[in-house]
Scaffold this active site. Structure first.
Site, PDB file in Angstrom:
ATOM      1  N   TYR A 182      -3.708  13.795  -9.948  1.00  0.00           N
ATOM      2  CA  TYR A 182      -3.806  13.415  -8.365  1.00  0.00           C
ATOM      3  C   TYR A 182      -2.663  12.523  -8.293  1.00  0.00           C
ATOM      4  O   TYR A 182      -2.022  11.757  -9.025  1.00  0.00           O
ATOM      5  CB  TYR A 182      -5.189  12.895  -8.233  1.00  0.00           C
ATOM      6  CG  TYR A 182      -5.262  11.453  -8.637  1.00  0.00           C
ATOM      7  CD1 TYR A 182      -5.129  10.309  -7.819  1.00  0.00           C
ATOM      8  CD2 TYR A 182      -5.832  11.114  -9.917  1.00  0.00           C
ATOM      9  CE1 TYR A 182      -5.247   9.149  -8.253  1.00  0.00           C
ATOM     10  CE2 TYR A 182      -6.112   9.959 -10.394  1.00  0.00           C
ATOM     11  CZ  TYR A 182      -5.982   8.812  -9.615  1.00  0.00           C
ATOM     12  OH  TYR A 182      -6.014   7.544  -9.932  1.00  0.00           O
ATOM     13  N   CYS A 183      -2.492  12.651  -6.698  1.00  0.00           N
ATOM     14  CA  CYS A 183      -1.391  11.630  -6.205  1.00  0.00           C
ATOM     15  C   CYS A 183      -1.866  11.506  -4.900  1.00  0.00           C
ATOM     16  O   CYS A 183      -2.634  11.607  -4.302  1.00  0.00           O
ATOM     17  CB  CYS A 183      -0.093  12.368  -6.370  1.00  0.00           C
ATOM     18  SG  CYS A 183       0.139  13.910  -5.614  1.00  0.00           S
ATOM     19  N   THR A 184      -0.855  11.061  -3.903  1.00  0.00           N
ATOM     20  CA  THR A 184      -1.024  10.563  -2.697  1.00  0.00           C
ATOM     21  C   THR A 184      -1.792  11.704  -1.747  1.00  0.00           C
ATOM     22  O   THR A 184      -2.724  11.660  -1.142  1.00  0.00           O
ATOM     23  CB  THR A 184       0.141   9.933  -1.902  1.00  0.00           C
ATOM     24  OG1 THR A 184       0.310   8.782  -2.912  1.00  0.00           O
ATOM     25  CG2 THR A 184      -0.209   9.298  -0.382  1.00  0.00           C
ATOM     26  N   ILE A 211      -5.196  12.250  -2.757  1.00  0.00           N
ATOM     27  CA  ILE A 211      -6.076  11.223  -2.305  1.00  0.00           C
ATOM     28  C   ILE A 211      -6.448  11.336  -0.794  1.00  0.00           C
ATOM     29  O   ILE A 211      -7.559  11.055  -0.324  1.00  0.00           O
ATOM     30  CB  ILE A 211      -5.404   9.984  -2.595  1.00  0.00           C
ATOM     31  CG1 ILE A 211      -5.367   9.683  -4.212  1.00  0.00           C
ATOM     32  CG2 ILE A 211      -6.554   8.892  -2.277  1.00  0.00           C
ATOM     33  CD1 ILE A 211      -4.358   8.461  -4.549  1.00  0.00           C
TER      34      ILE A 211
END
Length: 267
Positions: A182-184, A211
């Site tokens: 996951y990331c932004t 996210i």
């Protein structure tokens, strides 16, 4: 009152007319009084923009009129003030720099998991096949310090170009588990998931929309802290409200993600 609509969107798709597209998007964004950053590269497009809701939606309609971007999905949040100082449209080598030419998301993406499904897995402690779920943060270390999923793996990378080496060094830590990268907003974990499949980790998924989409659809369940964002708001809480606005003037404005730690350190 929150009158400014903020959007984050990207799409991996072949682009051969970067300079012409740059000029067209910049003219349209300026005509609509938008601010933010749009990155264009042969591998796709990445944008962070803000303005009035009507003008942002008009810009999205303009972009989606191009068949290459007809299905562009935007993650949305609101702010009381304009979080960007200017409008930039840049042509780059990659919209997210990995320095790993073999990774071409436009040619085929790794499987993903929707936010609601991920929440259910984290609630029950395993995926639907009974395998343990491991959350893998693909962001830079300073971003992780603002907040992350509980128990997430964090290799303390300084920039995304360090991620391939980190995976190779810690591959054994991930074997036999369902790994959710996951990331932004989804762009980094999309490349990360493809790389991990190529390295022999077939049970790797990407969190669809990152996210920001998780916050939008699920809220803060299983997440600790805030999410750093590359604009003047600096960070968003799980309810998508802005945090640390008192230092927003020093936050970076470029989602190229090859940024150094901002001048304001997270608490």
């Amino acid at each position: 009152m929150s009158d400014i609509l903020n959007i984050a969107a990207y799409k991996f798709v072949r682009i051969d007319d970067g300079p012409a597209l740059r000029d067209s998007l910049l003219a349209q964004a300026r005509a609509l009084d938008l601010r933010g950053t749009v990155l264009i590269a042969p591998e796709g497009i990445n944008l962070f923009l803000a303005g009035t809701a009507a003008n942002v939606e008009s810009f999205l309609a303009f972009v989606r009129a191009d068949a290459r971007f007809s299905d562009l999905v935007a993650k949305k949040s609101w702010s009381a003030t304009q979080p960007f100082r200017r409008m930039l449209v840049k042509c780059k080598r990659e919209i997210i720099r990995m320095d790993h030419p073999a990774i071409q998301p436009a040619a085929g993406r790794a499987p993903g998991v929707e936010p609601q499904t991920l929440k259910r897995w984290l609630d029950q402690g395993h995926d639907d096949q009974g395998k343990p779920v491991v959350m893998l943060d693909t962001r830079n270390a300073f971003e992780v310090d603002y907040g992350r999923f509980k128990g997430a793996i964090d290799w303390r990378i300084g920039k995304f170009t360090e991620f391939p080496e980190a995976v190779a060094a810690h591959r054994g830590q991930l074997e036999g588990k369902t790994v959710v990268s996951y990331c932004t907003g989804g762009i980094r974990c999309e490349k990360a998931a493809i790389l991990m499949h190529e390295l022999g980790l077939p049970d790797t998924l990407q969190l669809e929309g990152g996210i920001l989409r998780y916050f939008e659809e699920v809220g803060g369940a299983h997440y600790e802290g805030d999410c750093f964002v590359f604009d003047g708001r600096e960070a968003l809480a799980p309810d998508l409200s802005a945090r640390r606005q008192e230092v927003s003037a020093r936050a970076p404005e470029d989602p190229d993600l090859e940024l150094k730690r901002p001048a304001s350190s997270p608490a």
